[in-house]
Design an enzyme around this catalytic site. Sequence first.
Site, PDB file in Angstrom:
ATOM      1  N   GLU A   3     -11.548   5.810   4.275  1.00 28.95           N
ATOM      2  CA  GLU A   3     -11.219   6.427   5.554  1.00 28.95           C
ATOM      3  C   GLU A   3     -12.545   6.802   6.221  1.00 28.95           C
ATOM      4  O   GLU A   3     -12.992   7.949   6.187  1.00 28.95           O
ATOM      5  CB  GLU A   3     -10.297   7.628   5.321  1.00 28.95           C
ATOM      6  CG  GLU A   3      -8.964   7.158   4.727  1.00 28.95           C
ATOM      7  CD  GLU A   3      -8.146   8.236   4.045  1.00 28.95           C
ATOM      8  OE1 GLU A   3      -8.513   9.414   4.167  1.00 28.95           O
ATOM      9  OE2 GLU A   3      -7.145   7.898   3.383  1.00 28.95           O
ATOM     10  N   PHE A  43      -1.516   6.403  12.491  1.00 26.73           N
ATOM     11  CA  PHE A  43      -1.755   7.818  12.205  1.00 26.73           C
ATOM     12  C   PHE A  43      -3.076   8.323  12.786  1.00 26.73           C
ATOM     13  O   PHE A  43      -3.380   9.502  12.720  1.00 26.73           O
ATOM     14  CB  PHE A  43      -1.772   8.047  10.694  1.00 26.73           C
ATOM     15  CG  PHE A  43      -2.662   7.075   9.954  1.00 26.73           C
ATOM     16  CD1 PHE A  43      -4.024   7.016  10.189  1.00 26.73           C
ATOM     17  CD2 PHE A  43      -2.127   6.203   9.013  1.00 26.73           C
ATOM     18  CE1 PHE A  43      -4.840   6.123   9.522  1.00 26.73           C
ATOM     19  CE2 PHE A  43      -2.934   5.301   8.331  1.00 26.73           C
ATOM     20  CZ  PHE A  43      -4.296   5.274   8.588  1.00 26.73           C
ATOM     21  N   TYR A  58       0.825  -1.211   0.000  1.00 23.06           N
ATOM     22  CA  TYR A  58       0.000   0.000   0.000  1.00 23.06           C
ATOM     23  C   TYR A  58       0.859   1.260   0.000  1.00 23.06           C
ATOM     24  O   TYR A  58       1.774   1.422   0.810  1.00 23.06           O
ATOM     25  CB  TYR A  58      -0.933   0.038   1.218  1.00 23.06           C
ATOM     26  CG  TYR A  58      -1.609   1.389   1.359  1.00 23.06           C
ATOM     27  CD1 TYR A  58      -2.640   1.750   0.501  1.00 23.06           C
ATOM     28  CD2 TYR A  58      -1.155   2.326   2.276  1.00 23.06           C
ATOM     29  CE1 TYR A  58      -3.226   2.989   0.559  1.00 23.06           C
ATOM     30  CE2 TYR A  58      -1.734   3.586   2.365  1.00 23.06           C
ATOM     31  CZ  TYR A  58      -2.774   3.915   1.502  1.00 23.06           C
ATOM     32  OH  TYR A  58      -3.340   5.162   1.560  1.00 23.06           O
ATOM     33  N   HIS A  81      -1.939  16.759  -1.887  1.00 23.15           N
ATOM     34  CA  HIS A  81      -2.471  16.769  -0.524  1.00 23.15           C
ATOM     35  C   HIS A  81      -2.224  18.086   0.208  1.00 23.15           C
ATOM     36  O   HIS A  81      -2.694  18.260   1.336  1.00 23.15           O
ATOM     37  CB  HIS A  81      -1.866  15.620   0.282  1.00 23.15           C
ATOM     38  CG  HIS A  81      -2.440  14.277  -0.057  1.00 23.15           C
ATOM     39  ND1 HIS A  81      -2.604  13.842  -1.345  1.00 23.15           N
ATOM     40  CD2 HIS A  81      -2.883  13.258   0.744  1.00 23.15           C
ATOM     41  CE1 HIS A  81      -3.122  12.628  -1.335  1.00 23.15           C
ATOM     42  NE2 HIS A  81      -3.309  12.245  -0.096  1.00 23.15           N
ATOM     43  N   TYR A 136     -18.392  29.741  46.410  1.00 29.38           N
ATOM     44  CA  TYR A 136     -17.695  28.580  45.843  1.00 29.38           C
ATOM     45  C   TYR A 136     -16.453  28.968  45.043  1.00 29.38           C
ATOM     46  O   TYR A 136     -15.467  28.227  45.014  1.00 29.38           O
ATOM     47  CB  TYR A 136     -18.632  27.799  44.912  1.00 29.38           C
ATOM     48  CG  TYR A 136     -19.720  27.014  45.585  1.00 29.38           C
ATOM     49  CD1 TYR A 136     -19.863  26.986  46.966  1.00 29.38           C
ATOM     50  CD2 TYR A 136     -20.622  26.281  44.812  1.00 29.38           C
ATOM     51  CE1 TYR A 136     -20.874  26.264  47.565  1.00 29.38           C
ATOM     52  CE2 TYR A 136     -21.638  25.549  45.409  1.00 29.38           C
ATOM     53  CZ  TYR A 136     -21.759  25.543  46.778  1.00 29.38           C
ATOM     54  OH  TYR A 136     -22.759  24.809  47.363  1.00 29.38           O
ATOM     55  N   ARG A 147     -14.054  29.251  47.936  1.00 31.62           N
ATOM     56  CA  ARG A 147     -13.999  28.115  48.848  1.00 31.62           C
ATOM     57  C   ARG A 147     -13.641  26.806  48.134  1.00 31.62           C
ATOM     58  O   ARG A 147     -13.018  25.921  48.711  1.00 31.62           O
ATOM     59  CB  ARG A 147     -15.358  27.968  49.540  1.00 31.62           C
ATOM     60  CG  ARG A 147     -15.353  27.005  50.688  1.00 31.62           C
ATOM     61  CD  ARG A 147     -16.666  26.869  51.434  1.00 31.62           C
ATOM     62  NE  ARG A 147     -17.799  27.613  50.962  1.00 31.62           N
ATOM     63  CZ  ARG A 147     -19.049  27.140  50.930  1.00 31.62           C
ATOM     64  NH1 ARG A 147     -19.294  25.900  51.319  1.00 31.62           N
ATOM     65  NH2 ARG A 147     -20.041  27.879  50.516  1.00 31.62           N
ATOM     66  N   ASN A 154       1.693  10.997   6.469  1.00 32.59           N
ATOM     67  CA  ASN A 154       0.995  10.196   7.476  1.00 32.59           C
ATOM     68  C   ASN A 154       1.673  10.436   8.815  1.00 32.59           C
ATOM     69  O   ASN A 154       2.849  10.109   8.987  1.00 32.59           O
ATOM     70  CB  ASN A 154       1.089   8.706   7.138  1.00 32.59           C
ATOM     71  CG  ASN A 154      -0.005   8.244   6.191  1.00 32.59           C
ATOM     72  OD1 ASN A 154      -0.117   7.068   5.918  1.00 32.59           O
ATOM     73  ND2 ASN A 154      -0.826   9.148   5.693  1.00 32.59           N
TER      74      ASN A 154
END
Length: 493
Positions: free
Chosen positions: A412, A328, A55, A85, A279, A282, A197
């Site tokens: 994906e 990844f 791959y 990309h 609060y 405290r 990746n």
Amino acid sequence: MTCHHISSERLTLDRVAEILDKHIPIDLSDDARTRIVRCREYLDRKMEHPECPIYGITTGFGSLCNISIDREDLAQLQKNLVMSHACSTGERAPKQIVKLMLLLKVQSLSYGHSGVQLATVERLIDFFNHDIYPLVFQQGSLGASGDLAPLANMCLPLLGLGEVEYEGRVRPAGEVLDELGWKPIELQSKEGLALLNGTQFMSAYGVWCLLQARRLSSWADRIGAMSLDAFDGRIDPFCDQVHLIRAHKGQLTTARNFRRLLEGSELIARPKKHVQDPYSFRCIPQVHGASKDTIEYVESVFETEINSATDNPTIFPDEDLVVSAGNFHGQPIALAMDFLAIALAELGNISERRTYKLIAGVRDLPSFLVARPGLNSGFMIPQYAAASIVSQTKGLCMPASVDSIPSSQGQEDHVSMGANAATKLYRVVNNTERVLAIELFNAAQALEFRRPLHSSPLIEEIFTEFRKVVPFIENDEVMYPKIEAAVQFIRKS
């Protein structure tokens, strides 16, 4: 200057901070070089007689994984990957984040499971050491298949493409490479995947935010202690006995820290008319303490992440294995960053409530912390601004990690959205810093109305230093520069 040697030695957050703060250059240790070269040589041998498609090395990417690529096109395949990309968009990632991305990518590639050339890693190191910042943008990563788009933008300049900021100017990367006498990297098989990746965009944001979270947690205690004293608060809710019977580590640490910070205060020691505090005063040990515990947990997650190989496929030369898997995927750190955002938001949330109490005109403090309210609005609107910031922060705390949108034609099909968690967290950090700065601005003003009594030596020291940059407000004046000065004070002190 001594270099930091990228090696099998564990990278800690403290060491990352030291490298950045002291501008320490990096290089590869001998063992890291050996691992990188050995893995590359193994992959080259594997490519000579491929028994089956691998791959992203001999195939296309994502849902194109079933398309085999001719041997003579493998280098072009990797270059095409980086170019196609490089789709990050929106606002630029800050330079300190990009510098961290470079460091963390080198660390991840140094383990010898990625198949990159030694020259590729050395060029990333060159960028780090010469303060060359590729232009990376904040949007575009799904946080699975790695931070594909922003890492592609980061790596384009290795090929002489894209843009970088160098010596204060944004310039074409090829021009800067020529100026420095560096040739563009010619990617070999698998290298584009190794570079793209990975979780380094998410991790860089997470590491930077963790370093700021430590600082802001410390300041939340110091500022909260000043506010408690200025509000004429009680110290007994901070005694050990209370917190030992509910023994959360951060809660006990916070209570002890407040007692240390306020030791020797004339104000805290004087008899109190009121039986208990609101609060926001405290319950400081419980709230600040929970944030401390969260920060510590998230640190443990990130120290694992930044000492990991997170690209794909993963190569194991010793076992003769090339495995297409999912290191990844950003889910471990996406969840952690969402958690950290909530913890930091709560430091800001309770801080704004203390500010509100300081201006409320109770416990012998004047309304809005000015001597002549009415004519003067005083500190009315700094609290208003803090409330606005806190509200925005609450919206930013909607978890990014619960969302997933399939991509790549369904290949994906589950993603972490960790990059969105990262950039939201970055905004939460900056928002919390501003809210704490506004509380400090108010607390110092309130403390002056308690004179001639004094707080503790530690709090008075903070007060004295703060007064060198932010004055007492006698009558109304322009406030936004004072708020910014307060922000810079806690950022740099």
